[in-house]
Design an enzyme around this catalytic site. Structure first.
Site, mmCIF file in Angstrom:
data_model
loop_
_atom_site.group_PDB
_atom_site.id
_atom_site.type_symbol
_atom_site.label_atom_id
_atom_site.label_comp_id
_atom_site.label_asym_id
_atom_site.label_seq_id
_atom_site.Cartn_x
_atom_site.Cartn_y
_atom_site.Cartn_z
ATOM 1 N N ARG B 109 1.129 -1.097 -0.059
ATOM 2 C CA ARG B 109 0.218 -0.344 -0.401
ATOM 3 C C ARG B 109 0.736 1.127 0.024
ATOM 4 O O ARG B 109 2.339 1.387 0.415
ATOM 5 C CB ARG B 109 -0.732 -0.390 1.038
ATOM 6 C CG ARG B 109 -0.595 -0.075 2.292
ATOM 7 C CD ARG B 109 -1.372 0.274 3.503
ATOM 8 N NE ARG B 109 -0.602 0.556 5.055
ATOM 9 C CZ ARG B 109 -1.010 0.414 5.997
ATOM 10 N NH1 ARG B 109 -2.256 0.459 6.138
ATOM 11 N NH2 ARG B 109 -0.225 0.419 7.238
ATOM 12 N N CYS B 113 3.506 8.918 -5.087
ATOM 13 C CA CYS B 113 4.302 9.514 -5.234
ATOM 14 C C CYS B 113 3.767 10.922 -4.775
ATOM 15 O O CYS B 113 3.056 11.292 -5.675
ATOM 16 C CB CYS B 113 5.412 10.413 -6.073
ATOM 17 S SG CYS B 113 6.286 11.297 -6.360
ATOM 18 N N GLU B 148 -3.669 7.009 6.646
ATOM 19 C CA GLU B 148 -1.600 7.006 7.271
ATOM 20 C C GLU B 148 -0.706 8.177 6.171
ATOM 21 O O GLU B 148 -0.093 7.675 6.245
ATOM 22 C CB GLU B 148 -1.945 6.169 7.957
ATOM 23 C CG GLU B 148 -2.371 5.570 9.192
ATOM 24 C CD GLU B 148 -2.109 4.390 9.744
ATOM 25 O OE1 GLU B 148 -1.022 3.308 9.417
ATOM 26 O OE2 GLU B 148 -1.479 4.406 11.047
ATOM 27 N N GLU B 325 -7.761 4.674 15.630
ATOM 28 C CA GLU B 325 -7.222 3.508 15.390
ATOM 29 C C GLU B 325 -6.796 2.804 16.744
ATOM 30 O O GLU B 325 -5.777 3.710 17.121
ATOM 31 C CB GLU B 325 -6.137 2.877 14.170
ATOM 32 C CG GLU B 325 -7.085 2.568 12.652
ATOM 33 C CD GLU B 325 -6.333 2.744 11.712
ATOM 34 O OE1 GLU B 325 -5.217 2.137 11.661
ATOM 35 O OE2 GLU B 325 -6.264 2.832 10.483
ATOM 36 N N TRP B 333 2.873 -5.935 13.445
ATOM 37 C CA TRP B 333 4.030 -5.167 12.476
ATOM 38 C C TRP B 333 5.393 -4.309 13.655
ATOM 39 O O TRP B 333 6.525 -4.322 12.894
ATOM 40 C CB TRP B 333 4.021 -3.900 12.576
ATOM 41 C CG TRP B 333 2.149 -3.046 12.921
ATOM 42 C CD1 TRP B 333 1.038 -2.862 13.056
ATOM 43 C CD2 TRP B 333 3.045 -2.699 14.272
ATOM 44 N NE1 TRP B 333 0.505 -2.208 13.793
ATOM 45 C CE2 TRP B 333 1.953 -1.787 14.400
ATOM 46 C CE3 TRP B 333 4.116 -1.316 14.128
ATOM 47 C CZ2 TRP B 333 1.373 -0.920 15.308
ATOM 48 C CZ3 TRP B 333 3.886 -0.999 15.454
ATOM 49 C CH2 TRP B 333 2.811 -0.166 15.565
ATOM 50 N N GLN B 374 -2.808 -10.184 8.520
ATOM 51 C CA GLN B 374 -3.781 -11.697 9.258
ATOM 52 C C GLN B 374 -3.393 -11.779 11.027
ATOM 53 O O GLN B 374 -4.424 -12.429 11.504
ATOM 54 C CB GLN B 374 -3.520 -13.138 8.345
ATOM 55 C CG GLN B 374 -2.127 -13.400 8.453
ATOM 56 C CD GLN B 374 -2.036 -14.894 7.481
ATOM 57 O OE1 GLN B 374 -1.927 -16.405 8.332
ATOM 58 N NE2 GLN B 374 -1.858 -14.103 6.532
#
Ligand SMILES: [Zn+2]
Ligand SMILES: [Zn+2]
Ligand SMILES: [Zn+2]
Lengths: 659, 659, 659
Positions: B109, B113, B148, B325, B333, B374
């Site tokens: 994602r 630019c 984000e 969020e 992550w 996931q």
């Protein structure tokens, strides 16, 4: 030296950074501080040639005039380290290419590939302009070519220009691909070439390339620096009688400084004692101890190394060397940039003068408020007020005059070989990942300094070894038959090992095993080497140990072995002429073996305090205290006559007495 | 606030991941948990426009309908963070390019630019489709632009589009190359440009580029984010009255969030307390202590920062902010992804509500069994059963209703300046390798929290400083004359240093030395700075020390100096209005200086237990226990009326009482 | 085995490196040392085809003849790992491309992309030449295809050839883009593809690519190795009856070795015990202890793994395996390269023979003085004199003859599943950065060895699990319904976890939660996993702990839970057939759980001294002392008849006795 030069102070100056109206005041203040030499010009190409072929030398003429009027001498640098953007845009392939194939672009400095022929023509053109215009100016005292060759890892370029040049260089060296294939051992892994045009640069291979391939590329690259420099010196000498120097760097070895020095009259270097401290491998206790003064041996080593470079062109009798750039305060480019301790800036100057420097020149006159080096301190603050370094200049220049101090170092009994090819060899093939040639040489150098010895660092030549009492040559990659013969006829005691003499000139293991040609001097055979991680040194006795490297040696007739390791192998091999050490010594073992070698050579040694160093020049002995405590050295001085300082040395202070 | 909003719970939802037959059940369960807000749509471009121009909005229409039917409010995200493959294939040069010149390809994602004009047109097109179709939908409560910005280091792109844009931006800013050359100091190293078209992006230079060059590229890049965002907000506002937000990130500073917030009605951010713990520089003891709950100050800091962002557009009176969020369980992550401790998920919600959040929205509704995230937990397990977070929602939503809790934070007496340009400046020029602006600001922020202070994080503007009692501004790179005047007229006590006010807007050292414009407030001159490695702090007294950074300051008339370092330099400079700290404080020194400043400003402070934090909202004081032990806070609470919780706080629990 | 082979010694030989005049002497010395097998040819392409199509087989013919005349057997390697420069220049796009898009050039070895069709044709051509010429030579005993597939990370190539191949492979696998989109979950982040030609290779994405995308690329890449190898084996089998092997590597998992072994008659591998020690994650004490002998379990594990590979093609009855390259002294390629301890070289040979190796072949005959491996020791020194390894050959070959030793390992009661896809899966998705599948498997393997157990390492197949008493399968990514059924019908006790059975074949979380198909065997549900940094293990009791990984498990009917963590979660789940461990065990916990599982399975265990290992072959039990001290093992031996060695084992020695 025949006519030893008076020792004096200089500064690096960028009039182009400041309004013309300030130049007179600058010159006046320089003179007031006792400064005699001023380096200018070396980054000013865009100001001198703002458009292609449209020169603007007016401002530089005026700078010369102002300085001359105040009696200052000019060291003029050619501006080839910073070609302007318009020039790069006209020949974008002049840019160097890094090991990963990435073009190294415009926007800082040293953005050129040494192999690029068209850029060399541009350098010849601008150098000719400089030489014709200023070559006979009465203020001109010396030339500097370019600036810090190799800085920012710019010797090795993997450009098309380098590829073309390398192929030609190989063709000239080997004459036939088969000769090259044999020399490199290309039969291994089917690396045989049918023509020189099949050879690639040794980057981006799947796994490591052939070390012989890399070694030739390192030699080629070093040769390009030499020929790039010679292009300029040849032009300058046509128009000027002033001597020529280049400002080398510390801990920088990507080209052969001896070879470049063949075309220089003066070797100069840029000394940043604090900035370099971080690069050495010592522990945090050591780094904290010397945080604001620098390693007690690293600048000293370079003084000795560049003194040797200064001797290459004309022989030792006329050898000349300078500190072209001396740190006067915190710099901007190290990972951390501490301030010098009180006394440190002065100590550094004396360490250089004691090693025979003719000139200690500060970098720079005034701290710029802009661009990359805005956080690099200078003699003046950005606002033009005095900074600490200015006052140090005032003080030292007066003392030099009082002492009538001259650059006059006596040839040392003890010589330590430092050889650029060996550095490349062990970078190419460390075999143990922490193995470093220069670090190995430093282990011996430090031990010598701890015994109060004046050392000459030397290239591996017959001239350099003649007349010595002790020659130390650890890790020298390829000992030629000629050099072995020179060692033999020198009468000196030889201390070698580990790795000394282990390869031939083609980066092959020497026939009938290491130490190769040195077997003439000591009859041993090295049948195995091992490298070991830091957690597993080879313990000998007490605190003596090999760190990282150990060799298994078979002594033959006439050689005695001593000092067994705990696991039962001999560590030291000796006959009447030579000592071979079969591993990389830790500091206690370096002290032990150096002391033994000095004793064998009949050279007197004095074990010094950890923080104390000594050095002789011009019949004066200098004592340096690099440590944080006051140390009484009256025993060392005895009843000699003090030149300056006290027998009890304050932290980071210097005392001098008559020899 | 005029009409303080009721505090409530939301969730991020991806109906496109699940069969349509499940949607009703999902909505029913959301309502049962007390969820009121549902964010959808922001990654669904390929589903909405599976082929160029062939839209498929049916499923999104249905999603709106289902949610609306259950009384849920929709936050609709534009899908521009994930352009589909067919779009990228039509304009491959829309991809960003990294610092090494590498194209950043499709397959995850944020593959665009910001400077690419054609991609902006595509974004305008899809945003128009969204705005026209849903702008007046009765379920629509708010918009989110993109997702984000900057995540995965995507603000800085070294593409051709960026180069072209940067040159135009420079031309508009400087009007003439000479003006730019002077501003940047390009005379240094012959970096002068004859035209804007000669300027390159500041990557891939041989050594560091000019810091002024980099700073302008950072400003340019930040401006692109702002204009990219504004393109969408302008379109949305034509078709919709719903407020617009964007979900910012934690510890992310590559663009100016205040500037982007000028075009937003609500500032939102994505809070992952455990995932961020690993990024901070604290030691292992600290990291182990807060492993499953996160740093006690880092999310709090961001709450305060984004509350400030929420005030930019409409002024403080209407300032609005959300957690868009919120982490409900282990994520995927971070280097390591531990589970939240019992109580932690609930504690995080109250920390946000206590800081005035209108909405805490969980990421995400249901854990997908596929693709990159996931292993990122959600309110529901992959099989649709309840996970821990679902039950937390149930509980908190009930409590909020019982309390009739509203977002109503009072303007704080104490303001801490956080400035994005300063962050860029010290990334460009750390001078000591561990120097970080945001980490320096956090040292003061933590000290304030440890004293139980409500803090407003503020931009450096006149509006933001007005009416404060204490303003703290460490490390602020460039203090303009205007801002210095605003500080002066604010009547607040000022605590600054180190590095505050040291550069001008062109990244040059300020005229007549730092702290530049701040000299109006305190008459000192900084003549030297040093950075020091971790093994060598500057010791002051007891356990107070400077870590990594120290300045040498000359106080002038009216300034008193105190607290000498062990090596004899003054550390703190003060007059009646201002305190200047000449180094980077360790935690004890930060506590010391902050306490002194609070005292000087007449702000009452309470030294809290290491694990305890407090925060006020809507006439309720919240006490948080981040630690592993039960802590008695009855002294803190006195005889105030408890809203919930107990005076003795269990590990990772919250207690609230009426102010 | 039906006809167990005699165990013997071999060597790797490069006649092309040495003058023809030496070949006779070499052969004579080989025979004198008891060597029977000689591998040649595998890097000699440039010597065999110096110009395109112009073959020069004379020298190889002569080498065959010389070896044959001395009764030596030849293992002939195809030279496809080192295509000559002229070939690369004719098809430069045959070069592999690394993850960063960088071409991996000529100048070392393995410079080819497995996907390149034209290069495969060249390989077919040269292999045909080899097979036709030597396929029936009386000296030929076996073939080797290529050399060390994957060495230097060469399996994964991001070339155009790979992209084209990958798209075709996907098209064949999925038939429609929609099927692929569903399998991968490409709805996430708008990653949906409209055609296979839109799919890119999974490198250079902005952030992590879809794990399913990467997994398919890993499978594709592994398949290329298999088909590349099969191209050669098919050709060879047309012209030769000699068995075919390939020399695999240690700790190398980028392709499925079982799959490649389907086309091989013999599995061979290259064993470098010291070189690998540095790669394992143990602490410095452990690394120092085993510095010169290597990890006591790592080579053993690979012996077991490659024995399993040797069984793939023909079934266990005819399984054959060799050590193709055995380290005889220090090597050149590890970060540090220590010498073997006295006894170590011999110990390594017995460890292989005890594991059923037919052949232990040393690398290499004589140390070359040139090129990349000049520092890699051999049986002979560079000057042709004997090195340590030569004498070891002499000794061992005699002992083997005396013992009439044969390769005859009995199928083990205990099997440990090692699965290549699982290795790829957890490289793609470690979830905690130190999570490694092979390291997890090794934790169980080490524990088994410490209990003195003979282990079979097995692929996850019905054949391999049949007849076992205990099957251990930690971390197995995808447990198919078929394999779960095979486990169920095997009657064996099963020990699994953590992460076992957690994903389906599309890299999606299994439906209704992990352990997926294993729920047939044990009725539990894993609702949460967490990864934790090294400073925060999950403490159970005494010194038992989970390191880095812990699962939260809900036991259902028939499952009992035991051993709570200090924070209150059950750690071990069990029913009558199966044990599930809910985390990554530290060494004490691995010992505990393995001991419990052995006990449950009725397999007798003996807890061994830390340095002692045992192994059975051909009715002989071997005891190995890997440690630095003499250890008395008379209790272990009882009154059995010694074959060689003593009951008291000297450091790094071996004792053997009749079973
Ligand atoms: Zn002065
Ligand atoms: Zn519930
Ligand atoms: Zn022998």
């Amino acid at each position: 030296m025949m006519n030893p030069a008076k020792q004096t102070i200089g500064v690096c100056y960028y009039p182009e950074h400041w309004p013309e109206s300030r130049w007179e005041e600058d010159a006046r203040l320089m003179v007031a501080a006792g400064i005699t030499h001023v380096r200018i010009g070396e980054f000013a190409w865009s100001k001198l040639e703002p458009n292609p072929g449209a020169y603007n030398f007016d401002w530089l003429d005026k700078s010369f005039d102002v300085l001359h009027r105040h009696g200052l001498k000019v060291v003029l640098g050619t501006p080839t380290a910073t070609p302007p953007k318009w020039l790069v845009d006209r020949m974008p392939d002049m840019l160097a290419v890094d090991e990963n194939g990435q073009i190294r672009g415009f926007g800082s400095r040293r953005h050129y590939c040494f192999s690029h022929e068209e850029y060399r023509k541009e350098c010849a053109r601008i150098t000719t302009e400089f030489a014709e215009r200023y070559g006979k100016h009465p203020a001109l005292i010396a030339w500097q070519t370019d600036n810090e060759y190799g800085c920012h890892d710019t010797v090795l370029s993997y450009s098309d220009a380098a590829l073309k040049g390398f192929r030609n260089w190989l063709a000239q060296k080997y004459q036939s691909p088969d000769a090259m294939n044999r020399a490199w051992g290309n039969i291994f892994w089917s690396m045989e070439y049918r023509s020189f045009d099949e050879v690639e640069l040794p980057n981006l291979t799947v796994t490591e390339p052939n070390p012989a391939h890399v070694m030739d590329f390192r030699r080629y690259s070093s040769d390009q620096v030499k020929s790039f420099n010679k292009l300029q010196t040849d032009i300058i000498r046509k128009h000027s009688n002033a001597p020529i120097g280049h400002n080398f760097m510390g801990s920088y070895t990507d080209f052969d400084h001896y070879a470049v020095s063949e075309d220089l009259d003066i070797a100069t270097w840029d000394s940043y004692p604090i900035g370099f401290l971080d690069r050495d491998s010592s522990d945090d206790e050591n780094k904290a101890r010397y945080l604001g003064v620098g390693d007690p041996d690293l600048q000293a080593f370079h003084h000795d190394l560049y003194r040797a470079c200064g001797e290459v062109r004309n022989g030792a009798v006329d050898g000349r060397w300078w500190v072209m750039e001396q740190q006067p305060g915190p710099v901007n480019w190290a990972p951390y940039n501490p301030a010098p301790y009180p006394g440190a800036v002065e100590l550094w100057a004396w360490e250089a003068f004691a090693a025979g420097a003719e000139l200690v020149s500060y970098f720079r006159w005034r701290q710029p408020s802009f661009a990359q080096e805005q956080m690099h301190e200078a003699l003046l603050l950005p606002n033009g007020e005095f900074n600490e370094g200015y006052h140090v200049c005032e003080k030292i220049s007066k003392m030099l005059k009082q002492m009538d101090s001259k650059a006059q170092v006596v040839r040392a009994d003890v010589a330590l070989v430092f050889d650029y090819e060996s550095q490349w060899a062990w970078e190419i093939q460390p075999q143990g990942k922490d193995f470093s040639y220069i670090e190995l040489v430093m282990r011996y150098y430090r031990a010598l300094r701890r015994q109060g010895i004046n050392v000459d660092v030397i290239p591996p030549t017959k001239e350099a070894v003649t007349g010595r009492k002790l020659i130390i040559m650890p890790g020298m990659f390829n000992v030629s038959e000629d050099f072995a013969a020179a060692l033999e006829s020198s009468k000196a005691v030889i201390l070698a090992g580990p790795r000394s003499g282990s390869k031939d000139e083609n980066f092959q293991i020497v026939q009938d095993l290491p130490p190769g040609a040195l077997r003439k001097l000591i009859n041993i055979k090295i049948t195995r080497v091992e490298s070991r991680p830091p957690h597993s040194p080879v313990l000998l006795q007490d605190d003596l140990a090999f760190e990282g490297w150990r060799e298994f040696v078979v002594p033959e007739a006439g050689v005695s072995a001593s000092m067994q390791s705990e696991d039962g192998h001999d560590a030291i091999f000796e006959n009447d002429r030579m000592i071979y050490l079969a591993g990389r010594p830790n500091a206690p073992l370096a002290d032990y073996i150096v002391t033994a070698a000095l004793d064998k050579a009949g050279v007197a040694a004095t074990r010094l305090h950890r923080d104390i160093r000594v050095r002789d020049n011009n019949n004066v002995r200098y004592i340096f205290n690099y440590g944080p405590e006051t140390i009484d050295c009256s025993e060392l001085i005895g009843d000699a006559q003090l030149v300056f300082g006290a027998a009890s040395l304050a932290p980071r202070s210097v005392t001098a007495y008559k020899l």
